[in-house]
Every structure is written in structure tokens, then in C-alpha cells.
Scaffold this motif. Structure first.
Motif, mmCIF file in Angstrom:
data_model
loop_
_atom_site.group_PDB
_atom_site.id
_atom_site.type_symbol
_atom_site.label_atom_id
_atom_site.label_comp_id
_atom_site.label_asym_id
_atom_site.label_seq_id
_atom_site.Cartn_x
_atom_site.Cartn_y
_atom_site.Cartn_z
ATOM 1 N N ILE A 47 129.675 59.453 12.743
ATOM 2 C CA ILE A 47 128.256 59.660 12.435
ATOM 3 C C ILE A 47 128.113 60.279 11.053
ATOM 4 O O ILE A 47 127.300 59.843 10.224
ATOM 5 C CB ILE A 47 127.592 60.574 13.490
ATOM 6 N N MET A 48 128.921 61.302 10.780
ATOM 7 C CA MET A 48 128.872 61.988 9.479
ATOM 8 C C MET A 48 129.225 61.024 8.352
ATOM 9 O O MET A 48 128.577 61.014 7.294
ATOM 10 C CB MET A 48 129.840 63.170 9.479
ATOM 11 N N GLU A 49 130.255 60.253 8.578
ATOM 12 C CA GLU A 49 130.741 59.354 7.525
ATOM 13 C C GLU A 49 129.750 58.233 7.242
ATOM 14 O O GLU A 49 129.493 57.880 6.088
ATOM 15 C CB GLU A 49 132.090 58.766 7.942
ATOM 16 N N GLU A 50 129.178 57.656 8.303
ATOM 17 C CA GLU A 50 128.333 56.477 8.136
ATOM 18 C C GLU A 50 126.862 56.815 7.879
ATOM 19 O O GLU A 50 126.161 56.075 7.191
ATOM 20 C CB GLU A 50 128.434 55.588 9.375
ATOM 21 N N GLN A 51 126.384 57.941 8.465
ATOM 22 C CA GLN A 51 124.961 58.239 8.365
ATOM 23 C C GLN A 51 124.655 59.548 7.640
ATOM 24 O O GLN A 51 123.510 59.803 7.281
ATOM 25 C CB GLN A 51 124.346 58.274 9.775
ATOM 26 N N GLY A 52 125.675 60.398 7.478
ATOM 27 C CA GLY A 52 125.480 61.653 6.752
ATOM 28 C C GLY A 52 125.126 62.822 7.668
ATOM 29 O O GLY A 52 124.709 62.642 8.810
ATOM 30 N N GLU A 53 125.290 64.038 7.134
ATOM 31 C CA GLU A 53 125.062 65.243 7.936
ATOM 32 C C GLU A 53 123.593 65.390 8.338
ATOM 33 O O GLU A 53 123.295 65.841 9.443
ATOM 34 C CB GLU A 53 125.507 66.491 7.169
ATOM 35 N N SER A 54 122.684 64.990 7.470
ATOM 36 C CA SER A 54 121.267 65.134 7.792
ATOM 37 C C SER A 54 120.885 64.323 9.020
ATOM 38 O O SER A 54 120.153 64.796 9.896
ATOM 39 C CB SER A 54 120.413 64.697 6.594
ATOM 40 N N ALA A 55 121.425 63.122 9.121
ATOM 41 C CA ALA A 55 121.144 62.278 10.289
ATOM 42 C C ALA A 55 121.736 62.905 11.549
ATOM 43 O O ALA A 55 121.124 62.868 12.636
ATOM 44 C CB ALA A 55 121.714 60.876 10.078
ATOM 45 N N PHE A 56 122.927 63.491 11.403
ATOM 46 C CA PHE A 56 123.553 64.146 12.553
ATOM 47 C C PHE A 56 122.699 65.327 13.022
ATOM 48 O O PHE A 56 122.499 65.540 14.223
ATOM 49 C CB PHE A 56 124.954 64.619 12.188
ATOM 50 N N ARG A 57 122.167 66.105 12.068
ATOM 51 C CA ARG A 57 121.323 67.245 12.432
ATOM 52 C C ARG A 57 120.040 66.778 13.125
ATOM 53 O O ARG A 57 119.539 67.434 14.038
ATOM 54 C CB ARG A 57 120.975 68.079 11.192
ATOM 55 N N ASP A 58 119.520 65.624 12.711
ATOM 56 C CA ASP A 58 118.347 65.064 13.391
ATOM 57 C C ASP A 58 118.684 64.742 14.836
ATOM 58 O O ASP A 58 117.867 64.961 15.747
ATOM 59 C CB ASP A 58 117.865 63.793 12.685
ATOM 60 N N MET A 59 119.887 64.209 15.061
ATOM 61 C CA MET A 59 120.320 63.899 16.431
ATOM 62 C C MET A 59 120.441 65.178 17.258
ATOM 63 O O MET A 59 120.075 65.203 18.434
ATOM 64 C CB MET A 59 121.652 63.155 16.402
ATOM 65 N N GLU A 60 120.982 66.251 16.643
ATOM 66 C CA GLU A 60 121.085 67.538 17.347
ATOM 67 C C GLU A 60 119.707 67.996 17.824
ATOM 68 O O GLU A 60 119.537 68.409 18.974
ATOM 69 C CB GLU A 60 121.674 68.611 16.423
ATOM 70 N N SER A 124 141.841 69.585 13.351
ATOM 71 C CA SER A 124 140.890 69.743 12.249
ATOM 72 C C SER A 124 140.379 68.397 11.740
ATOM 73 O O SER A 124 139.255 68.304 11.249
ATOM 74 C CB SER A 124 141.529 70.529 11.096
ATOM 75 N N GLU A 125 141.212 67.361 11.874
ATOM 76 C CA GLU A 125 140.790 66.041 11.388
ATOM 77 C C GLU A 125 139.624 65.482 12.198
ATOM 78 O O GLU A 125 138.925 64.592 11.771
ATOM 79 C CB GLU A 125 141.971 65.068 11.416
ATOM 80 N N LYS A 126 139.457 66.007 13.438
ATOM 81 C CA LYS A 126 138.343 65.555 14.268
ATOM 82 C C LYS A 126 137.042 66.252 13.883
ATOM 83 O O LYS A 126 135.983 65.932 14.407
ATOM 84 C CB LYS A 126 138.643 65.825 15.743
ATOM 85 N N ARG A 127 137.155 67.230 12.979
ATOM 86 C CA ARG A 127 135.979 67.996 12.572
ATOM 87 C C ARG A 127 135.695 67.656 11.107
ATOM 88 O O ARG A 127 136.376 68.152 10.206
ATOM 89 C CB ARG A 127 136.235 69.492 12.758
ATOM 90 N N PRO A 128 134.708 66.829 10.861
ATOM 91 C CA PRO A 128 134.482 66.293 9.511
ATOM 92 C C PRO A 128 134.254 67.347 8.434
ATOM 93 O O PRO A 128 134.621 67.143 7.280
ATOM 94 C CB PRO A 128 133.249 65.395 9.693
ATOM 95 N N LEU A 129 133.672 68.474 8.782
ATOM 96 C CA LEU A 129 133.410 69.497 7.771
ATOM 97 C C LEU A 129 134.652 70.301 7.419
ATOM 98 O O LEU A 129 134.649 71.073 6.457
ATOM 99 C CB LEU A 129 132.306 70.446 8.255
ATOM 100 N N LEU A 130 135.756 70.098 8.190
ATOM 101 C CA LEU A 130 136.984 70.862 7.956
ATOM 102 C C LEU A 130 138.171 69.988 7.592
ATOM 103 O O LEU A 130 139.280 70.493 7.386
ATOM 104 C CB LEU A 130 137.334 71.683 9.212
ATOM 105 N N ALA A 131 137.996 68.686 7.513
ATOM 106 C CA ALA A 131 139.116 67.773 7.244
ATOM 107 C C ALA A 131 139.699 68.034 5.851
ATOM 108 O O ALA A 131 138.983 68.329 4.892
ATOM 109 C CB ALA A 131 138.630 66.327 7.338
ATOM 110 N N GLY A 132 141.037 67.944 5.773
ATOM 111 C CA GLY A 132 141.716 68.163 4.501
ATOM 112 C C GLY A 132 142.251 69.572 4.397
ATOM 113 O O GLY A 132 143.117 69.983 5.167
ATOM 114 N N ASP A 133 141.733 70.348 3.458
ATOM 115 C CA ASP A 133 142.171 71.733 3.233
ATOM 116 C C ASP A 133 141.511 72.648 4.272
ATOM 117 O O ASP A 133 140.452 73.217 4.035
ATOM 118 C CB ASP A 133 141.790 72.161 1.812
ATOM 119 N N LEU A 134 142.160 72.798 5.445
ATOM 120 C CA LEU A 134 141.558 73.532 6.565
ATOM 121 C C LEU A 134 141.230 74.971 6.186
ATOM 122 O O LEU A 134 140.103 75.427 6.381
ATOM 123 C CB LEU A 134 142.493 73.512 7.784
#
Length: 506
Positions: A47-60, A124-134
């Protein structure tokens, strides 16, 4: 009954703890992120990758609003609410925060950075805001949300504690329990204004409570009894049975006990025997009732020979303790209730005992804390031993002597005052026989005195009468009376005593 929202940074265990909490309270568990994934048909990362964080927050927002919306009767979560695990940023949006806080309690779980890193390393890879440099991203995220997280008043640290411990700690913090050892019922610390009572119910109260609080239940029939332990007898029970009949109560009716321990004992017993048992609700109005008398399902009345010699086990369907009701109590009544609170601290909660030692000034400013901690002690005991086969006897600390002193004083001593005296007498006996170390009795006596409670049997009370009453106490067996004696603050031992004179000879 409100929802319980678990919130906090990633890695604090919201889902794991939430499932345990929901099981303890027999509530549904909802993981907000999982609901969003199910609705969207894709993972949070997608969801984050394809639609962005704003769209995810709308879903929340959409899902949170739907969960908290009133639903038609018989559908959805139901009136008992749910335990809801929120994503780590779900309440950053003010609209979401307003929805949650207007529909329940938000409990923030927090932990040190190192604890979170250890827990998140594997996923951490399952958490888009933390992927990479944890480490770097988690540090930045915590810093960015520092003020936000700090703004939530209910916060629990999870470092070094099991999920089971945290779940139980949440229950104490919010004042919510579900009992099942003797029938299923909830115990809540909350406001009676949130309680909806059927109009075909009936309120049982006494003259003192009616004067201050009966107006809170408009349009519901009531029975107002005279106040006082001297009315806790068969004649009053008979009066209740007659009133139930006159008001047309049947097997589907509910009786509400709105008062102190005398009212809950009488009402519960009358309900247990009317038409072979009907439902009842306890709304205790004294501190003693909130932390002791209204819990556990023990109901009954007194005979001239002793207290509570006639009774039954008949738990209520709900116990609702509203600490604001205590504000109209006299100082003497409040002190009397504190005797049971001290007793619970001696039994198994040294921290509660220490809080009691701060005196009545502190107590009056922290009544909700006192109620939540003290009733938790009793709940733990009665759930482990609902029918007083062993462990529950520990709750009798101070009561074997106390009941006798109370009766012989012709109730000039209140129940709590008599129990305070009984606790000290039994503690001194415990020291005498080597169950307790030296100083335990003085420690208990000092705390009780600091609360304005008596600690010695009045000289004018005949010892021979006290002993006679103790010998017909309901806790006797063939050869001895089983006492719950304090070994130390936080632990009691059960001891069979045959020489009762030794207990009050000090």
C-alpha cells in the motif's frame, strides 16, 4: 463499556499483548493493520509503495471510524467493546486520535531503543518506514514522534517484562477485569453515567446513599432501606422479597445493589433466592464495598450469634465501581474502607501497602489508584479459589478477631475499625508463634494509625464475649479456627489455632 486501544512505537508488542489482554477480558481482538490489509487485498508495504503514506492514513481513518461506529443490535463487536492494536503512527492524525479517545482508553506502550531494535531485527523489511537502515530510521522515527507519544497520559514501559505481565498491568491501569471462576461477569472502575439500566430493573439502596445519589437513576423503581449493619437480617431480606413481588420482578429481571457492603450482601442474597435466583448488578458506593464486599459472589445476612452466618454464593452480572461516589463519604467511612485496602496490601501487594502509609491526605487525592490496585488483589485471590477451599481464606486476615470485636461492640465500631484491630491482634499473635518476624505487627499498626484507624481492642469490651463469638465464627472447624496470619508485608500464612485466648492476650 469502552474499547481499549494499544498504541506505541513499532516493536512494543501491541499485537501480542493485545491478544492476551483480549483473552483475559473475553473481548474481541482487532489488529488495525491486518484489517486494512484484508480490505485492500495487499500488505502495508505494498500500500505504501503503490499508493503512498497519505493513502494508507486515509485507510486507517476509514477503518477506525467503522470499528467505532454504533452498530445495529446483534451485529459487529457488541456493547462490551474490543481490544484494538493500532499501528505506530495511527493517531498522528488528529481525527484518528479524537475517534479513539472518544470511544475508549488509549494505552501507550513504550520501550528503550535497544529493546525495539532487538525485536525488530527479524521483520524490519515488513515495516516500510523502517526498511534499510533500521537503527537510523527507528532513531529518527522516535525523535520525530517524541512529543506525540509523550502526550498520552496512560503509558506503560514493556522493557524486560513478559507480555502476560504487561497485559495484567494494563488491566490494573484501566480498572477492568473479567471473572469466570464463579460465573462470568465483568468488574469495571468507571462512571455510572455510562451505565444503561433497563427500566424493568429495581434499585436497592439505603437512606444515606439515596440522599446523595439516587437521583442519578431517573425513571427506575427503587427500594430504600434503613442504613446500618443492624438491619442486615432476615427481616430485611423478607422485605426485599416482598418488594420484588410487588414490583412484578420475574426470572428475567435484574436487581441493582446500590450501596455499601450491607446493601450488596442483602441484595445479592435476596436475588439468589428469589424465584431460585435472578440476576443482580453491584454498584458499590463505599470504599470497603468497592475493594471487598461487592466482589466474589458471597452474599448473606447476620444472625444475633454472628456475622454472615447465613448466605450463598451468587455472583453479580456486573460490578461497577465509580470512585467519584466516594467523595460524599464521611471521613470515618473512608477510613473504615482503608482497613480493607491495607489488608490487601499485607496479603500480596507491598507497593499498595506503602501507598497506604502516606496517610489519608494522599489517599483522598488518589482514590481511583487505591480502588484499582486494591480490588485487583481480591480478584486474583477469588479467581484462584472462588469457593474458599484454601487460598481465599487469606482474605480473612483480621476478620476472625475483627468480626467478634465488631459484634461485641454492638456495631459502635465500624467493620473497618474492627478489622484494623483484628489485623494488629493477629499480627502480634503471628510474631508470638514465630510465623512473622519481629516488627511486622508494629509496621501494620503504624500504617493503620497513620490512617486514623484503631489498633487495640477497647478495654471496655469483655474478652470472654469476644472469645465466645470467635468460637461460633463461620470459619471454625471441629477442632480449631483457621487464621490468615501475616508472615511479612505481602505474604500471609494459614494457621490452625486452638488456643484462642493467645490471639487476644497482648
Amino acid at each position: 463499556m469502552p474499547h481499549l486501544f494499544l498504541y506505541g512505537p513499532p516493536g512494543t508488542g501491541k499485537s501480542t499483548i493485545g491478544k492476551l489482554l483480549a483473552e483475559n477480558l473475553k473481548l474481541p481482538f482487532i489488529d488495525l493493520d491486518r484489517v486494512i490489509e484484508t480490505n485492500a487485498g495487499m500488505s502495508i508495504s505494498q500500500i505504501m509503495e503503490e499508493q503512498g503514506e497519505s493513502a494508507f492514513r486515509d485507510m486507517e481513518t476509514s477503518v477506525l471510524r467503522k470499528i467505532c461506529s454504533p452498530l445495529p443490535k446483534g451485529e459487529g463487536i457488541g456493547v462490551r467493546g474490543a481490544v484494538i492494536a493500532l499501528g505506530g503512527g495511527a493517531l498522528l492524525r488528529e481525527e484518528n486520535r479524537a475517534i479513539a479517545q472518544s470511544n475508549g482508553s488509549v494505552i501507550l506502550l513504550i520501550a528503550d531503543l535497544q529493546t525495539l531494535l532487538e525485536r525488530l531485527e527479524l521483520d524490519s523489511e515488513k515495516r516500510p518506514l523502517l526498511a534499510g537502515d533500521l537503527r537510523g530510521k527507528l532513531t529518527s522515527l522516535l525523535e520525530a514522534r517524541k512529543e506525540h507519544y509523550a502526550s498520552f497520559p496512560l503509558r506503560l514501559r514493556v522493557d524486560g517484562k513478559s507480555a502476560e505481565h504487561i497485559a495484567r498491568q494494563i488491566q490494573v491501569t484501566v480498572g477492568r477485569h473479567h471473572l469466570s471462576a464463579m460465573g462470568e461477569y465483568d468488574v469495571l472502575v468507571g462512571q455510572i453515567s455510562n451505565l444503561s439500566i433497563s427500566r424493568n430493573a429495581i434499585i436497592v439502596t439505603d437512606e444515606n446513599v439515596a440522599k446523595y445519589h439516587l437521583e442519578k437513576f431517573q425513571g427506575i423503581n427503587s427500594i430504600v432501606l434503613p442504613a446500618g449493619e443492624e438491619h442486615k437480617n432476615l427481616a430485611t431480606v423478607s422485605r426485599l422479597w416482598d418488594a420484588f413481588l410487588e414490583n412484578g420482578l420475574d426470572r428475567k429481571s435484574t436487581v441493582v445493589a446500590f450501596g455499601g457492603g450491607v446493601i450488596s450482601d442483602l441484595t445479592g442474597f435476596a436475588a439468589s433466592t428469589y424465584m431460585r435466583g435472578i440476576d443482580w448488578i453491584a454498584i458499590p458506593t463505599t470504599l470497603l464495598a468497592m475493594v471487598d464486599a461487592a466482589l466474589g459472589g458471597k452474599t448473606g445476612f447476620d444472625l444475633p450469634q454472628g456475622k454472615n452466618l447465613i448466605g450463598s454464593f451468587h455472583p453479580p452480572k456486573l460490578v461497577l465501581a465509580d470512585p467519584s461516589l466516594l467523595l460524599t463519604l464521611s471521613d470515618r467511612d473512608l477510613r473504615s474502607g482503608m482497613a480493607e485496602v491495607v489488608k490487601h496490601g499485607v496479603i500480596s501487594d507491598p507497593e499498595l501497602f506503602d501507598l497506604c502509609s502516606r496517610g489519608m491526605g494522599w489517599v483522598k487525592g488518589n482514590l481511583e489508584t487505591i480502588v484499582k490496585r486494591a480490588l485487583t488483589v481480591k480478584i486474583q485471590v477469588i479467581e484462584a479459589d472462588p469457593y474458599e477451599k484454601g487460598l481465599r481464606t487469606t482474605l480473612n486476615l483480621g476478620h476472625t478477631v475483627g468480626h467478634a470485636v465488631e459484634l461485641v461492640s454492638h456495631f459502635e465500631l465500624s467493620h473497618g475499625e474492627a478489622v484494623a484491630i483484628g489485623m494488629v491482634a493477629e499480627a502480634r499473635y503471628a510474631e508470638k508463634i514465630g510465623v512473622a518476624r519481629r516488627g511486622v505487627a508494629d509496621t501494620i499498626a503504624n500504617t493503620l494509625s497513620h490512617l486514623g484507624l484503631p489498633t487495640r481492642i477497647p478495654e471496655e469490651l469483655p474478652r470472654v464475649e469476644i472469645l465466645r463469638v470467635m468460637r461460633v465464627d463461620k470459619k471454625k472447624n471441629v477442632k480449631a479456627i483457621r487464621f490468615a496470619l501475616p508472615a511479612e508485608i505481602g505474604r500471609v500464612e494459614l494457621v490452625e489455632v486452638t488456643e484462642l485466648e493467645e490471639v487476644i492476650d497482648w
